[in-house]
Design an enzyme around this catalytic site. Sequence first.
Site, mmCIF file in Angstrom:
data_model
loop_
_atom_site.group_PDB
_atom_site.id
_atom_site.type_symbol
_atom_site.label_atom_id
_atom_site.label_comp_id
_atom_site.label_asym_id
_atom_site.label_seq_id
_atom_site.Cartn_x
_atom_site.Cartn_y
_atom_site.Cartn_z
ATOM 1 N N LEU A 143 19.650 27.701 46.852
ATOM 2 C CA LEU A 143 19.332 29.123 47.276
ATOM 3 C C LEU A 143 20.411 30.053 47.334
ATOM 4 C CD1 LEU A 143 16.526 28.229 50.085
ATOM 5 C CD2 LEU A 143 16.463 27.957 47.342
ATOM 6 N N GLY B 51 20.179 35.866 47.785
ATOM 7 C CA GLY B 51 20.437 36.794 48.969
ATOM 8 C C GLY B 51 21.233 37.726 48.804
ATOM 9 N N TYR C 255 61.518 42.996 23.465
ATOM 10 C CA TYR C 255 60.420 44.085 23.460
ATOM 11 C C TYR C 255 61.213 45.255 22.950
ATOM 12 C CZ TYR C 255 56.540 47.208 24.746
ATOM 13 O OH TYR C 255 55.497 48.159 24.838
ATOM 14 N N ARG D 290 25.665 41.622 55.754
ATOM 15 C CA ARG D 290 26.665 41.358 56.966
ATOM 16 C C ARG D 290 28.217 41.358 55.962
ATOM 17 N NH1 ARG D 290 25.378 37.329 61.375
ATOM 18 N NH2 ARG D 290 23.950 36.440 59.771
#
Length: 456
Positions: free
Chosen positions: A8, A11, A385, A15
Amino acid sequence: MNLKSIILAAGKGTRMKSKLPKVLHKVCGTEMVNHVINIAMKAGCTENVVILGHEAQMVKDNLKNNVKTAIQEKQLGTGHAVMMAKDHIKEDDKIVVLCGDTPLIKESTLQRLFDYHKENKCVATVLTTKVDNPTGYGRLIRDDNEDVLKIVEQKDATEEEAKVNEINSGIYCFNGKELKMSLSKISNNNNQGEYYLTDVIEILKNEGFKVGAYEGSTIEELMGVNSRVDLQRAENILKNRINQYHMENGVTIIDSNNTYIECDVKIGMDTIIYPGTIINGNTTIGEDCTIGANCRIENSSINNNVKIQSSTIIDSTVGNNTTVGPYAYLRPKSNIGENVKIGDFVEVKNSTIGDNSKASHLAYIGDASVGKNVNIGCGVVFVNYDGKNKFKSIVEDNAFIGSNCNLVAPVTVKEKGYVATGSTITDDVPGGSLSIARAKQVNKEGWVDKKGIFKK
């Protein structure tokens, strides 16, 4: 026995005060609902059905292990949630109903519940425990012979029923045929106007079926996580379980209260873990390692007899007998060989470093292939780079890169090539050659006085 779980997870969890659905909050690095799925699978469930509701797609996107799902559009109670899975319930199934916000339930507890259900030939079995203060929990009501009569929710309990201290865990084992039959008979005639799964127990009892209650868990295992405070409590409990497991299997943890190891981590015997260490993801650490204070290791493979001091290692591999740190940083896709030294303030990224090589301090090694027996001096930078693209540098076996050098990629230092201190290398270095790439020193005598720098 074809064992399935119904979990389940519909929900909202108001809270928690979070935009994230409650069941996706993590405990020791894993979402609560995935903890429950993992435990169900370990306990023998061959199929797992998760009931979704609030933010259904988000929860579904985070589910693991190829579970099935069903949608509860309106949250009308636990019985209603299980009804949503009716197409997955077959008559010859054994069904265990679990809660997606109880990540601390143990595999061994579920297995004992299944054994009790089978041995006592029950059509439904409730997992229960006794507590000193049962306030807020559903009560298990027994008759004078200690047989199960029903489960009563707190708000529906009489004064006498409220004194009962045996509580319902919210975890059940059912026979599929009887579960489907009883689900069709429950109503929402209660103070909450919801369809309670607990009513199934009374229905089955009244129909003459055998209903059992197995008092076989601890209140700690049954703790539902409904708030951030609960989440922190669950984190501590599971952290201590994990650390205890490793200690029982030959790992020394100097301070268990300040060591954070996630569920999927594997650690070999005679490894020592010092305080402040965080080990998470799919990390494997071998035998006889020393993981010093304040290390972070994530999704990495650390082989045997490795020593790591106060360093961060992410998505990388470290070979046998290698030392890392202090204050080193192995970024993703770093592959460090055996007997290597990665010293203090060395950063490695997307690079391979061969056996017996060393970068003792203050170096950046990015997008590189470094061979065996290579020395990388202090202050060396692999310049990978150009502001737009990344390029690779290659340093072959037995090469030597002096201190304070720049290797401007793409560039190759061939085998036994030497680069003089302070050089900026933009072209390949031939094998066995010394490359010097720095301006000739010029001393201008008397320059300071001529400039009048120190005149008062």
